[in-house]
Design an enzyme around this catalytic site. Sequence first.
Site, PDB file in Angstrom:
ATOM      1  N   LYS A  35       0.824  -1.160   0.117  1.00 25.00           N
ATOM      2  CA  LYS A  35       0.053   0.109   0.270  1.00 25.00           C
ATOM      3  C   LYS A  35       0.825   1.283  -0.003  1.00 25.00           C
ATOM      4  O   LYS A  35       2.027   1.115   0.524  1.00 25.00           O
ATOM      5  CB  LYS A  35      -0.867   0.151   1.119  1.00 25.00           C
ATOM      6  CG  LYS A  35      -0.171  -0.079   2.693  1.00 25.00           C
ATOM      7  CD  LYS A  35      -1.018  -0.317   3.787  1.00 25.00           C
ATOM      8  CE  LYS A  35      -0.213  -0.385   5.012  1.00 25.00           C
ATOM      9  NZ  LYS A  35      -0.916  -0.838   6.159  1.00 25.00           N
ATOM     10  N   HIS A 162      -6.772  -7.007  12.924  1.00 26.29           N
ATOM     11  CA  HIS A 162      -5.644  -6.165  13.305  1.00 26.29           C
ATOM     12  C   HIS A 162      -5.320  -5.636  14.678  1.00 26.29           C
ATOM     13  O   HIS A 162      -5.964  -5.351  15.337  1.00 26.29           O
ATOM     14  CB  HIS A 162      -5.783  -4.704  12.385  1.00 26.29           C
ATOM     15  CG  HIS A 162      -4.597  -4.109  11.884  1.00 26.29           C
ATOM     16  ND1 HIS A 162      -3.431  -4.854  11.543  1.00 26.29           N
ATOM     17  CD2 HIS A 162      -4.284  -2.650  11.974  1.00 26.29           C
ATOM     18  CE1 HIS A 162      -2.308  -3.888  11.235  1.00 26.29           C
ATOM     19  NE2 HIS A 162      -2.954  -2.614  11.461  1.00 26.29           N
ATOM     20  N   MET A 313      11.662  24.995   0.763  1.00 25.19           N
ATOM     21  CA  MET A 313      10.911  23.898   0.049  1.00 25.19           C
ATOM     22  C   MET A 313      11.941  23.097  -0.758  1.00 25.19           C
ATOM     23  O   MET A 313      11.562  21.954  -1.111  1.00 25.19           O
ATOM     24  CB  MET A 313       9.970  24.820  -0.887  1.00 25.19           C
ATOM     25  CG  MET A 313       8.935  23.893  -1.659  1.00 25.19           C
ATOM     26  SD  MET A 313       8.025  24.920  -2.800  1.00 25.19           S
ATOM     27  CE  MET A 313       6.876  25.969  -1.611  1.00 25.19           C
TER      28      MET A 313
HETATM   29  C1  LIG Z   1      -0.413  -1.666   7.119  1.00 26.66           C
HETATM   30  C2  LIG Z   1      -0.965  -3.002   7.463  1.00 26.66           C
HETATM   31  C3  LIG Z   1      -0.128  -3.735   7.885  1.00 26.66           C
HETATM   32  C4  LIG Z   1       1.362  -3.747   7.978  1.00 26.66           C
HETATM   33  O1  LIG Z   1       1.842  -3.106   9.047  1.00 26.66           O
HETATM   34  P1  LIG Z   1       3.357  -3.086   9.464  1.00 26.66           P
HETATM   35  O2  LIG Z   1       3.118  -2.459  10.725  1.00 26.66           O
HETATM   36  O3  LIG Z   1       3.849  -2.168   8.610  1.00 26.66           O
HETATM   37  O4  LIG Z   1       3.851  -4.664   9.595  1.00 26.66           O
HETATM   38  C5  LIG Z   1      -0.913  -4.837   8.183  1.00 26.66           C
HETATM   39  N1  LIG Z   1      -2.140  -5.314   8.440  1.00 26.66           N
HETATM   40  C6  LIG Z   1      -2.827  -4.293   8.067  1.00 26.66           C
HETATM   41  C7  LIG Z   1      -4.186  -4.253   8.139  1.00 26.66           C
HETATM   42  C8  LIG Z   1      -2.231  -2.970   7.658  1.00 26.66           C
HETATM   43  O5  LIG Z   1      -3.287  -1.954   7.319  1.00 26.66           O
END
Ligand SMILES: *Cc1c(COP(=O)(O)O)cnc(C)c1O
Length: 380
Positions: A35, A162, A313
Site C-alpha cells: 500500500k 488487526h 521548500m
Molecule cells: C499496513 C498494514 C499492515 C502492515 O503493518 P506493518 O506494521 O507495516 O507491518 C498489516 N495489516 C494491515 C491491516 C495494515 O493496514
Amino acid sequence: MRATRAIIHLDNLSQNISRIKKAVHEKVTVCIPVKADAYGHGAIPVAKTALEAGADCLAVATADEGIELRKAGIDCIILVLGIGLPEEIPLIVGYGLTPMITDREVVAALQLESALQGRRTSCHLKVDTGMGRIGCLPEEAADLAAEICRNRNLVLSGTATHLSVSDSPLQDDEHYTTTQLARFTQALEHIRAAGIDPGLVHASNSGAIISRPDAHFDMIRPGILVYGYQPSADCPTRIPVTPVMELETRLVSVRSLRAGSAVSYGRTWVAGQDTVIGTLPIGYADGLHRNLSPGLKVEICGDTYPVVGRICMDQCMVDLGPHSRIKRWEKVTIFGPGLVSASDVARVAGTIPYEITCAINNRRVPRVYTGTPAYTAEKR
Ligand SMILES: *Cc1c(COP(=O)(O)O)cnc(C)c1O
C-alpha cells in the site's frame, strides 16, 4: 536526472523477506502490504521482487492501488485492506481483487455486482477486536460469515483482524494484544461452530510477527519489516532486516562563511565560527519535513554533519565545519542502510519510519532500482 533520488535496494528487500520467512513456521502464507506505493518504494518493482522472493500474495489500501498492480500483469491474490466507496465495487469485482468484508451493506453490494458481472468474488471477513478502525464486532462475525456463504457469487477465503499495540513491550499493551487475540479466536470458534470454514486466518503485522508467534495463524502481513525497519524502536526482540530505501543527493554548493553569518529563513542559525556551509538540493517539497531542522544529521564521506537553519521548500544547508575538505558535487546520504536510517530521521521528527519513507515525494524524487538485474533499468 536530478541529484536527489531514492535508490531502492531490491536485494535488501528479498533478503528481508527471506529472514521473515525463516522466523515463522514454513506453512505460514506471506502477504506483503504494498500500500501507499509500497511505503514509498514503488509498488510495481516491490511487488514483483516480493513475489520472486517467496511472498504468496499482496495487500493494498485502495482499489486503485490494486488495479495498478493488475495492469502491471500481477495476477496473485491482492487484498484490499481499506473500505472503498460503493462506486469502487465494480472495479474490485472486475479486477478480481479481494475485499475485506466489514458489514452487511458491503456483502449485499459485492453480491449484486458479482452476480451482474457473472463472477465469484473471493472475500476476507474483517473482525474488529480492539483496533477500533474497521470490521465487524467479534460477536457479529459468525452471522456475517454465514451471510457471505449464503451468496453463490461470494467466497469466504479468509478471516482477519488487526492488532493495535503488537509492537509495544509494555505489559499493559501485551495484555491488550492477548485480549484482542482471545476475541479473535472466539470469533473463529463461532464461525467454525456454525459449520463455516473461515479460510486463511491472519492477524500479524510486523510487531506481532516479531513478538507474538501465537498470532501468526495461517498468514502474516509484514509491512515495515520488509522495507527494513523494526515496527518500533523499543521492540524487545527483532528480526534482523536492512533498510531498502537510500535517499541520496549531492552538494551543489560549498562555501566558506564568516562567523556571525546567518543561514536560511528566519536566521534561526548563525555561524559561531568561520565555517564551510554546503547546500543540498532537497527540501520539504521532496518530503524532508521542515521540522527535521534542527536535529537532522546527514552522511557525507563516512561522517555525519548537521543540517543547520530552516529546511526550505527545495534546499537545505549543512555545516561542514571550519576545516572541511569535502568537495562540491560530493554524494550526501539523507538516510538508508548506512550511518543514518529512516528511524533516526523519524526520531528527530517525532514520528515513525513508515511516515518518513512514505513522505518522499515520488513526483519529484526519482526511484532508482538496484540489486535485481531485471529492474535495474526500471525508473519512474
Ligand atoms: C499496513 C498494514 C499492515 C502492515 O503493518 P506493518 O506494521 O507495516 O507491518 C498489516 N495489516 C494491515 C491491516 C495494515 O493496514
